[in-house]
Every structure is written in C-alpha cells, then in structure tokens.
Motif scaffolding. Sequence first.
Motif, PDB file in Angstrom:
ATOM      1  N   ASN A 148      38.277  30.307  36.101  1.00 48.24           N
ATOM      2  CA  ASN A 148      38.142  30.294  34.642  1.00 48.24           C
ATOM      3  C   ASN A 148      36.842  29.643  34.188  1.00 48.24           C
ATOM      4  O   ASN A 148      36.675  29.334  33.016  1.00 48.24           O
ATOM      5  CB  ASN A 148      39.333  29.572  34.013  1.00 48.24           C
ATOM      6  CG  ASN A 148      39.445  28.127  34.507  1.00 48.24           C
ATOM      7  OD1 ASN A 148      38.755  27.741  35.451  1.00 48.24           O
ATOM      8  ND2 ASN A 148      40.312  27.351  33.876  1.00 48.24           N
ATOM      9  N   MET A 192      31.330  34.572  29.785  1.00 48.87           N
ATOM     10  CA  MET A 192      32.271  35.261  30.649  1.00 48.87           C
ATOM     11  C   MET A 192      32.711  34.333  31.779  1.00 48.87           C
ATOM     12  O   MET A 192      31.959  33.460  32.214  1.00 48.87           O
ATOM     13  CB  MET A 192      31.625  36.527  31.257  1.00 48.87           C
ATOM     14  CG  MET A 192      31.173  37.552  30.238  1.00 48.87           C
ATOM     15  SD  MET A 192      30.402  38.991  31.018  1.00 48.87           S
ATOM     16  CE  MET A 192      31.797  39.674  31.883  1.00 48.87           C
ATOM     17  N   THR A 193      33.933  34.540  32.246  1.00 49.07           N
ATOM     18  CA  THR A 193      34.378  33.793  33.410  1.00 49.07           C
ATOM     19  C   THR A 193      33.646  34.319  34.630  1.00 49.07           C
ATOM     20  O   THR A 193      33.121  35.444  34.626  1.00 49.07           O
ATOM     21  CB  THR A 193      35.886  33.923  33.620  1.00 49.07           C
ATOM     22  OG1 THR A 193      36.183  35.290  33.914  1.00 49.07           O
ATOM     23  CG2 THR A 193      36.650  33.455  32.386  1.00 49.07           C
ATOM     24  N   GLU A 195      34.836  35.300  37.311  1.00 50.20           N
ATOM     25  CA  GLU A 195      35.533  36.467  37.852  1.00 50.20           C
ATOM     26  C   GLU A 195      35.151  37.727  37.088  1.00 50.20           C
ATOM     27  O   GLU A 195      34.845  38.773  37.682  1.00 50.20           O
ATOM     28  CB  GLU A 195      37.041  36.238  37.789  1.00 50.20           C
ATOM     29  CG  GLU A 195      37.856  37.305  38.483  1.00 50.20           C
ATOM     30  CD  GLU A 195      39.351  36.991  38.472  1.00 50.20           C
ATOM     31  OE1 GLU A 195      40.074  37.559  39.289  1.00 50.20           O
ATOM     32  OE2 GLU A 195      39.773  36.166  37.619  1.00 50.20           O
ATOM     33  N   ALA A 196      35.110  37.635  35.742  1.00 48.52           N
ATOM     34  CA  ALA A 196      34.755  38.800  34.934  1.00 48.52           C
ATOM     35  C   ALA A 196      33.292  39.176  35.135  1.00 48.52           C
ATOM     36  O   ALA A 196      32.943  40.371  35.208  1.00 48.52           O
ATOM     37  CB  ALA A 196      35.033  38.510  33.466  1.00 48.52           C
ATOM     38  N   GLN A 199      32.752  41.175  38.368  1.00 47.55           N
ATOM     39  CA  GLN A 199      33.100  42.600  38.248  1.00 47.55           C
ATOM     40  C   GLN A 199      32.020  43.376  37.498  1.00 47.55           C
ATOM     41  O   GLN A 199      31.654  44.509  37.876  1.00 47.55           O
ATOM     42  CB  GLN A 199      34.454  42.738  37.528  1.00 47.55           C
ATOM     43  CG  GLN A 199      35.609  42.099  38.272  1.00 47.55           C
ATOM     44  CD  GLN A 199      35.811  42.675  39.667  1.00 47.55           C
ATOM     45  OE1 GLN A 199      35.602  43.880  39.893  1.00 47.55           O
ATOM     46  NE2 GLN A 199      36.183  41.817  40.608  1.00 47.55           N
ATOM     47  N   LYS A 200      31.472  42.762  36.455  1.00 40.89           N
ATOM     48  CA  LYS A 200      30.451  43.433  35.651  1.00 40.89           C
ATOM     49  C   LYS A 200      29.170  43.625  36.451  1.00 40.89           C
ATOM     50  O   LYS A 200      28.540  44.694  36.405  1.00 40.89           O
ATOM     51  CB  LYS A 200      30.189  42.625  34.387  1.00 40.89           C
ATOM     52  CG  LYS A 200      29.242  43.296  33.406  1.00 40.89           C
ATOM     53  CD  LYS A 200      29.126  42.484  32.123  1.00 40.89           C
ATOM     54  CE  LYS A 200      28.217  43.177  31.109  1.00 40.89           C
ATOM     55  NZ  LYS A 200      28.097  42.391  29.845  1.00 40.89           N
TER      56      LYS A 200
END
Length: 806
Positions: A148, A192-193, A195-196, A199-200
């Motif tokens: 997070n 953004m976290t 993790e996000a 992915q991006k």
Amino acid sequence: MKKITYVLVLFFTFLFSYSIKAQDILKSKDLSTVKVDYLSEDDLAKISSQLKSNNTTIEQVEPMALSKGMSQTEYNKLKVRLNEYAVKNATGNDKPKIIESQTDGRKQNQITNDKVKDTANAIIFGSELFDNPTLNFEPDLKIATPVNYLLGPGDELQVSVYGVQEFNASIPVSVEGKISIQYVGQISVSGMTIEAATQKIKAAIARVYSTVSSGQSQVSISLSKIRTIKITVIGGKQPGNYSISSLATVFNALHLAGGPGKNGSYRNIELIRNNKVFKNIDIYRFLVKGDQSDNVGLRENDVIRIPAYNQRVVVEGQVKRPGIFEMKKGENFSDLLNFASGFNEFAYTASVNVIQKTGKEFKVHDINESEYNSYQPQSGDVFRITRILNRFENRIKIEGAVFRPDYYSYQEGMRVSDLITRAEGLKEDAYSKRARIIRLKTDLTTEIVNVDLNAALTGDLNADVELKREDIVTVYSILDFREEYKVTIDGEVKNPGVYDYFENLTLNDLIVQVGGLTGSASKRVEIARMVKSDVIDDSNPKRIELVQFEITSDNNEQAKNFLLKPFDVVNIRRIAVYEKPQMVIIKGAVAYPGKYVLENKKENVYNVVMRAGGLTSVANLEGMKIKRPIKQDQIDKIKSVDLNLSKTDTLNEKLAKKLEEDLKFSTIPINWEKIVKDKNHYSNVTLFPGDEIEVAVYNEGVKVTGNVLLTSEIPYRRGKGFKYYINAVGGVDSKGWKKKAYIIYPNGKADVTKSFLFFRSYPNVVPDSQIVVPEKPETKNMTTGEWVSIGSVLTSLALLIVTAFK
C-alpha cells in the motif's frame, strides 16, 4: 599517408569532443558519445564545479543527461566517479556529509536528532521511550516494500527487463510525478500504490518490448530509493516540521520530536490527515502490551497533535514501577496497578492509601483489596503502597547448646521437647537442669518462663511447657558458667605472654607451649599464686603465695613436673652473667682498622687503639673522635619534653626528626696526647657497643666555607690567625655574619668568635680544621610611617615632661 592523416584527425576530434562535453556537459546537445572511463581528474573537477554553480546535484540532472543520449550505464559510472572525486578532495568544512544510507541496494535519507535525557520528567511513565538514542523506530530497509506504499516525487524505481531482451535502469519519480523510461516514454505514477504502478509500468513496457507481451522477457520493478516527506509535530518537547522517510511511522516521528512535552498526553495523541483526525494513538498500549497497532505509517503533510493530558496520578512506594501515570475515563485502580507492573514482593496488598484533592484541601482515603476493580482514580491522586510489617505470624527460635540453633515455624500445641527435637537435640555440654523462654506478651512486654529440661524431656507435661508465637528458647551450656582461667609466663622463654589454663596443666606443658627456654634462662623459677580464703586475716600481710624452686636450665623437660593453678604467674629468671660479644669499629690512620669486640665492661679508647696496632705516622693526633649512635630512647625523651609551645610550633618534631634522619650520630672529641700522658684522662672514654673511633689522616689545609666569596681550602701557616684565612678566600659576602663565625676542629670540637665591649677574640686555627661563616638573619627595615609614628610618640612624651615640670 592520407589514411594516416585521416585517422589522426579523427582521433583528435574524438578527444576534443570528450573535452568539450566534459567542460560543458549541461549545455551539450548530444551526450551519446561520452565515455566516462576516459575523463580525467580535471574533467571531473570541471563537471563538479558546473553542478555547484548551477546549485544542482548529479541525481537531479539524470533525466536531462539520459534525454541527451547518455546511456544509463555511462550515467551510473559518472555518478560513481563524481562521488569518489568529492570524497577524495573534500577537506575541512567542504567535506560532504553522508546524507544517505544504503542497505541491500535500497537508499534512504538519514535523519538524526540528538537526544537529551529528560531528568525533569523522568518519573512520568513512558518518557524513557523517547529520550533513549538507541531506540528510534527507524524503518527497516531490508523488508519488502509495503503493497500500500504510495509513490511520489523523490522516490526512485529500479526497472529491469530480463530474458530475450534486457534493460536495467534506476528511474526517479519527477516533481511532476512521472517516470521516464527510454524508448517507452513518460508514465505518471504519483499517488499510486507500488502494486498498481508495477502493473501500469509493465503494460507500458510490453507495448514497446514485444518479448514482454509474449512472455519471453520478464519485467521486475522495485523501490530503490525512498523519498522524504514533510510532517508536523505539535505539542512535543521539540515541536516543529520534520523531514522524514516516507516509510516512517508515528512512533518514529514522536521519537524525533522527543515525545510529548511537559504537560503532553501519552494516551490521546491525534494523527491528523487531510484536516481530519485519522487515528487516536495510545502509547500505553505499546508500553504495557507491546501492541503496535497505533504505530501507523505517515504521509506527506501529516500532523501529529499532542494535546494536554486530562488526568494524571502518582504511584509511589512498594510497586515494581513507581511514577506518574496518565489515566483515561473509566479505568480503575487495577488498570493503574497493571501500568505500574504490580506490587513488589514487600508490598502490603490488603489495602492502599490514597491522598485525594478536594476543592480546598487534601483528604485521605483507604482502598480495600475488594475495591481495586471498582475504584476509579481521580486527577491528582497520590497512591502510597506501604511495606508489610516486619513481624512473623508463625516464627519461633531456639538458641544455645543445641545442634541446630535457628528460627523454626510455629504450630499450635508445640512444646519445648518438640522444638528441641527439630533442633537435632541437646549438645553434650547442655545444662539440663534449666532452660529459659523469653515470651512476648499481648501488650508487647516480655516475660521469662523457666523450664526443667530433664523433666520436660522425660515426658513430664507440666515441665514440657507449651510454646507460643515469637518465643525464644535458650538452652544454657555448662561452659557458660565457668570462669575463663589464664596463666602468665614471663622471663627467659621464647614467647612470653598470657595463655589459657587447662586442668592438669604442668610447668612442662607451659614451657613447651611457649617454645621452650632461651639460652639465657637460669635454673631459678618463681611462681606467684593468688591466695583464696573466706576469712580476712589482717595479721597476714601477704597478697600472694610465692613458690620458688630450681629447674634444669638447659632442658625443656623438667624432672619435677610442677602442677599449675589458674592465674599463676611463672617467671623464669635470667642467669647472672649472659652477655653476647659486642663490637666497636675503628677506622682511619691505625695499623689494623676494623671491628673489635669489647673485652670488658670498662674497655676504653686507648685499649682499642693499641689492639689496632696504634697510630700510623700519618695520623693527625688532634683529629681523633668517637661517633656514637643516637638511641631511640634519647629521641623519645626529646619528643616527650613539654616546651609549652603553641600548637602550630613544631620545634620538638623538627629536632627529633633531625636527630633521627639527619645526624644519627653524636660526636665525642678525643685528645690523644692527653690520653698517652694520662690513661685516666677524661678523653679516654669508656666505649659502648656500636661506637666508631675515627683517626683522621694529617691534613695541612684549613677549609673555609659558608657565606664567603670563595669556598676553598687554604694551606695551614703556623702563627696565622682566624682573620687571615677568611681574608684568604676574599672575605665574607654581603650576607656573611663575621662576628658569629666559628671553627670546627678535626676531633669534632667547635669554638666561636667572642666579643667583649669593643674587643673581639677569634679562636685558634689548627691544621685540618674548618671555618664556617654563617648567614646574617633577615631584618625588616622600618618604613617611613613607622619612623613618623616613633617621632610623634617621642614629641608627645617630651611635651608631657615639660608640662609636668612647669
């Protein structure tokens, strides 16, 4: 030839381009050809100067350098070399401070804050958590990045592509919240976290690297550098704005701020985020239970507000952790006791005394053990936990002639015989006719109960007294009733003194016990024995009975084995004549100098000199003397003389010290010519053990010392007087006291200058004598004021006389 010229021109152009790029790296449009390995120290110095003049760092120009064609590999090399150059050339105040810490490839700005021990608030529970420099709650960089975690400007991502296609770069998040990947472009990741964002970024790379979308290459994204965020602490000991790691937590920030202030709360700390209370923090949960649920992570612009406490109480006395504690509404005394870690082993736990505050005065309240879970402490309460009483509820003691005297536990119905059995029974010397019990009565006074031990131990219940708590039973020993007998032995034995008397002790036993007789012991023995009688006989004046007899003086085992009695005084007499050979020393101008034993008690100087072969031809007849050691009893007599001096005057001590440490000998002058003519002359003194006879060698010189211009030895001239020798060394100096000059003759005699009216006589001078001129005593000249005072007194006296005769 043309090819060679072309290659040389190309080579110099290549080097020149490196030099230009090194000198103006910030303004160059193309950095694709820069090779960091070829840059010199001067090139690095110029680049470092450029960065400093533009007030920027190598990390900040990374996006610009990459956009101008510099590869990530060359940039990393340049960064390393610039850092090495800065460290190598830093001196004094220009030496760079290490502001980054690196662990396992991850970096973070290092934040420190000096801690000062808070002695004023040391007793407040929890204060030690924030003034301990070894406990700082810094985030652990070795752990995985929290899923997070929100990215922001200042973070740095390590982006790696591996497999068929490869790419590796450390990419910072720009101030706009974007990262720039070569051939991929810019990607917005701020807010953004991790993790996000991962992915991006993978999706963006897959659009450029075809092997990523097909699975032939993999993408790895990790957080390599952590940004610094700004937070605010209000109400701490050191309130203010702090720049801390984005991974930092509430406890880390509180530690940097020194914890709550003097009146700050430890239990109602507010974490304010986006102008709203995000979390209420109770430090006691961590202190008491180790619960870190309140230790949440911080974000940019968070505010930690420490309000004033609502209520505090004091716990003192017999608890494991006394101090000042903060209480919340609804908490009871049991909770407070838990904060203080409970009672210690000496606490009185049946009730607790509390001092409460009313609107006007104090009052005292007792809390019973049954109220601990219901009583709610009020602000200002002072709880005092006292010690248990220093008494026992079931203690009993036995002492004296038993095998195990000690304290024992008391049981109802216990009797004397039971206690003696517990103590392993009576000793052989126990007095069985009587024992004593000291008993504590109900009014705390004591009484004595006597016990017949024989009857008690044979089953007589009347004699076998029933015991009570705190009884002290004493069993006597028959040895306690015996007088301590001694005998004394003195005289010619090895170890005279006072010794214990035993039954059937004989004279032989005592002589062997003291080490036997000395060689000077005579056969005469005298024993003084005390006289005992129930009747006073005034006609008998004797105080003691005297027993005299003879023993064998050369044998410790006597034929007559005399039986001694208590308090006898044995005296072994010394034989009439028993003297060990004593020696004197003669040295100097004699035929046989050395040590000589005194032949008789009247041995004199003449006899010893003749035994030494007489005087030699070089002997000075006027230079004979005896040096006699100063004995300790002479020094003791000087110390004991009372000269009625003040307490600060140390004349006695100085004189005794001079005799003991400096002189050590007294000198006796000898007139040998008189002794030769008359053996009964007073100079022919009787010698004592330890005497030294000194016969000086003839010396024609006369020594002149002291306060003279030249300390020297002047040849002796017959007929020349005292002043001749003083003048021969230049006379006396400015401090010399000529009228007090004296002479020391070779035999130790001395003579002084004498004065009568205006006439002065000087002592005679002989060869090998020594003239000494002492120093004048210091005198203080009278000041002008003192002369004026004397004149005024004389004038007043004269006026008084004139007035009297008018």
